[in-house]
Design an enzyme around this catalytic site. Structure first.
Site, PDB file in Angstrom:
ATOM      1  N   GLY A   1       0.810  -1.213   0.000  1.00  0.00           N
ATOM      2  CA  GLY A   1       0.000   0.000   0.000  1.00  0.00           C
ATOM      3  C   GLY A   1       0.838   1.254   0.000  1.00  0.00           C
ATOM      4  O   GLY A   1       0.584   2.195   0.755  1.00  0.00           O
ATOM      5  N   ALA A   2       1.844   1.287  -0.877  1.00  0.00           N
ATOM      6  CA  ALA A   2       2.863   2.338  -0.806  1.00  0.00           C
ATOM      7  C   ALA A   2       2.746   3.387  -1.903  1.00  0.00           C
ATOM      8  O   ALA A   2       3.683   4.142  -2.131  1.00  0.00           O
ATOM      9  CB  ALA A   2       4.257   1.715  -0.834  1.00  0.00           C
ATOM     10  N   SER A   3       1.619   3.465  -2.562  1.00  0.00           N
ATOM     11  CA  SER A   3       1.491   4.447  -3.639  1.00  0.00           C
ATOM     12  C   SER A   3       1.143   5.838  -3.127  1.00  0.00           C
ATOM     13  O   SER A   3       1.190   6.806  -3.888  1.00  0.00           O
ATOM     14  CB  SER A   3       0.425   3.996  -4.649  1.00  0.00           C
ATOM     15  OG  SER A   3      -0.857   3.958  -4.048  1.00  0.00           O
ATOM     16  N   ARG A   4       0.815   5.945  -1.839  1.00  0.00           N
ATOM     17  CA  ARG A   4       0.415   7.249  -1.291  1.00  0.00           C
ATOM     18  C   ARG A   4       0.565   7.236   0.232  1.00  0.00           C
ATOM     19  O   ARG A   4       0.819   6.204   0.840  1.00  0.00           O
ATOM     20  CB  ARG A   4      -1.038   7.546  -1.657  1.00  0.00           C
ATOM     21  CG  ARG A   4      -2.036   6.602  -0.994  1.00  0.00           C
ATOM     22  CD  ARG A   4      -3.433   6.770  -1.537  1.00  0.00           C
ATOM     23  NE  ARG A   4      -3.564   6.104  -2.813  1.00  0.00           N
ATOM     24  CZ  ARG A   4      -4.604   6.247  -3.620  1.00  0.00           C
ATOM     25  NH1 ARG A   4      -5.587   7.055  -3.287  1.00  0.00           N
ATOM     26  NH2 ARG A   4      -4.672   5.586  -4.759  1.00  0.00           N
TER      27      ARG A   4
ATOM     28  N   VAL B   1      -3.158  -7.611  -1.606  1.00  0.00           N
ATOM     29  CA  VAL B   1      -2.623  -8.361  -0.468  1.00  0.00           C
ATOM     30  C   VAL B   1      -3.644  -9.341   0.095  1.00  0.00           C
ATOM     31  O   VAL B   1      -3.273 -10.281   0.816  1.00  0.00           O
ATOM     32  CB  VAL B   1      -2.122  -7.421   0.651  1.00  0.00           C
ATOM     33  CG1 VAL B   1      -0.975  -6.558   0.148  1.00  0.00           C
ATOM     34  CG2 VAL B   1      -3.243  -6.579   1.223  1.00  0.00           C
TER      35      VAL B   1
ATOM     36  N   ASN C   1       1.584  -2.253   5.430  1.00  0.00           N
ATOM     37  CA  ASN C   1       0.900  -0.969   5.568  1.00  0.00           C
ATOM     38  C   ASN C   1      -0.461  -0.949   4.885  1.00  0.00           C
ATOM     39  O   ASN C   1      -1.321  -0.142   5.228  1.00  0.00           O
ATOM     40  CB  ASN C   1       1.799   0.134   4.976  1.00  0.00           C
ATOM     41  CG  ASN C   1       1.081   1.458   4.858  1.00  0.00           C
ATOM     42  OD1 ASN C   1       0.831   2.134   5.854  1.00  0.00           O
ATOM     43  ND2 ASN C   1       0.738   1.847   3.630  1.00  0.00           N
TER      44      ASN C   1
ATOM     45  N   SER D   1      -2.481   1.112  15.062  1.00  0.00           N
ATOM     46  CA  SER D   1      -3.052   2.432  15.326  1.00  0.00           C
ATOM     47  C   SER D   1      -3.054   2.694  16.820  1.00  0.00           C
ATOM     48  O   SER D   1      -3.272   1.762  17.616  1.00  0.00           O
ATOM     49  CB  SER D   1      -4.489   2.503  14.797  1.00  0.00           C
ATOM     50  OG  SER D   1      -5.150   3.669  15.275  1.00  0.00           O
TER      51      SER D   1
ATOM     52  N   TYR E   1     -12.491  -0.872  12.492  1.00  0.00           N
ATOM     53  CA  TYR E   1     -11.089  -0.565  12.190  1.00  0.00           C
ATOM     54  C   TYR E   1     -10.195  -0.883  13.392  1.00  0.00           C
ATOM     55  O   TYR E   1      -9.180  -1.577  13.270  1.00  0.00           O
ATOM     56  CB  TYR E   1     -10.962   0.909  11.805  1.00  0.00           C
ATOM     57  CG  TYR E   1      -9.552   1.376  11.582  1.00  0.00           C
ATOM     58  CD1 TYR E   1      -8.922   1.186  10.356  1.00  0.00           C
ATOM     59  CD2 TYR E   1      -8.840   2.019  12.594  1.00  0.00           C
ATOM     60  CE1 TYR E   1      -7.625   1.621  10.144  1.00  0.00           C
ATOM     61  CE2 TYR E   1      -7.541   2.455  12.386  1.00  0.00           C
ATOM     62  CZ  TYR E   1      -6.936   2.256  11.167  1.00  0.00           C
ATOM     63  OH  TYR E   1      -5.643   2.680  10.970  1.00  0.00           O
TER      64      TYR E   1
ATOM     65  N   LYS F   1      -7.165  -3.749  13.991  1.00  0.00           N
ATOM     66  CA  LYS F   1      -5.785  -3.344  14.289  1.00  0.00           C
ATOM     67  C   LYS F   1      -5.277  -3.990  15.579  1.00  0.00           C
ATOM     68  O   LYS F   1      -4.092  -4.323  15.692  1.00  0.00           O
ATOM     69  CB  LYS F   1      -5.693  -1.814  14.382  1.00  0.00           C
ATOM     70  CG  LYS F   1      -5.836  -1.100  13.049  1.00  0.00           C
ATOM     71  CD  LYS F   1      -4.713  -1.452  12.085  1.00  0.00           C
ATOM     72  CE  LYS F   1      -4.703  -0.551  10.863  1.00  0.00           C
ATOM     73  NZ  LYS F   1      -3.608  -0.878   9.923  1.00  0.00           N
TER      74      LYS F   1
END
Length: 255
Positions: free
Chosen positions: A12-15, A64, A90, A148, A161, A165
């Protein structure tokens, strides 16, 4: 350089936080794999920024939550680079931190929990299952899971959420217990509300100000704060740290 010649996979590293971690690790000598789900253009932009600063990186697509896609991605990394030294889990299911649109305890559905479980826990599970044979063979590795600070201080109860986590933290600690004998450390980072990101963009100003008022350092986290912590845990400076959760929230949670 702190992680020179290491091969790092950031999901999830594009942003947002993932992109900041990718850039930070690349700046310290790692070859960074920028994993993305849909937005190839954004992922390749991150790689171009890395390369413009003298780093090395590549963008690879994989969901993923799909074990087959993850297996193919990891096999490609091993085939191309011969190792995988660092993994940052991530990626997550889409979530918006908006107190006005969140579901309360009395109207949330089990499917909401399931959706977050799939992205946060199942996704990390798939990645770890794919990389562990290689890390065990090389007798070393770093796994870092992004959780988180809401798990300890649910300032706003985002039920689905936060529960997922907390499960990811349990997964982290169990892995740490079993993998230490192979020289593999497994830790978690618990960011506070990180702004700006896609998830926090709808968090209203009054909520952000309330959180800043409660925070000793009087500001919110930015993606680069999380990236610095990831670099530390990925480096030899943290070689004897495992099973821990590092809170990066300006002191809002103190443990």
């Amino acid at each position: 350089m702190m992680i020179n010649n290491k091969v790092a996979l950031i999901t999830g590293a594009s942003r947002g936080i993932g992109a900041a971690i990718a850039k930070k690790l690349a700046s310290e000598g790692a070859f960074v794999v920028v994993n993305y789900l849909k937005n190839k253009e954004l992922a390749e932009k991150v790689v171009k920024e890395i390369e413009s600063q003298g780093g090395q990186g590549a963008a690879l697509q994989a969901d993923v939550q799909n074990a087959e896609q993850v297996g193919l991605m990891v096999a490609q990394i091993i085939d191309s680079f011969g190792a995988i030294d660092i993994v940052i889990n991530n990626a997550l299911s889409h979530y918006t931190f908006n107190p006005k649109t969140r579901k309360t305890a009395w109207d949330i559905d089990w499917q909401d929990y399931q959706n977050q479980w799939e992205g946060n826990v199942h996704g990390a599970f798939n990645i770890c299952q794919a990389v562990l044979p290689y890390m065990k063979d090389q007798m070393g590795g770093r796994i870092i899971n992004i959780v988180s600070n809401l798990i300890d201080f649910p300032v706003i109860p985002y039920h689905d959420y936060t529960t997922s986590k907390m499960a990811l933290l349990g997964f982290t600690r169990n892995l740490a217990k079993e993998l230490g004998a192979f020289g593999i450390t497994v830790n978690a980072i618990a960011p506070g509300l990180t702004y700006p990101t896609d998830s926090s963009i709808e968090t209203k100003e009054d909520v952000r100000e309330k959180i800043m008022e409660m925070t000793p350092m009087k500001r919110l986290a930015v993606p680069e704060d999380i990236a610095g912590s990831a670099l530390f845990l990925a480096s030899d400076l943290a070689s004897f740290i495992t099973g821990q959760c590092l809170y990066v929230d300006g002191g809002l949670v103190m443990k």
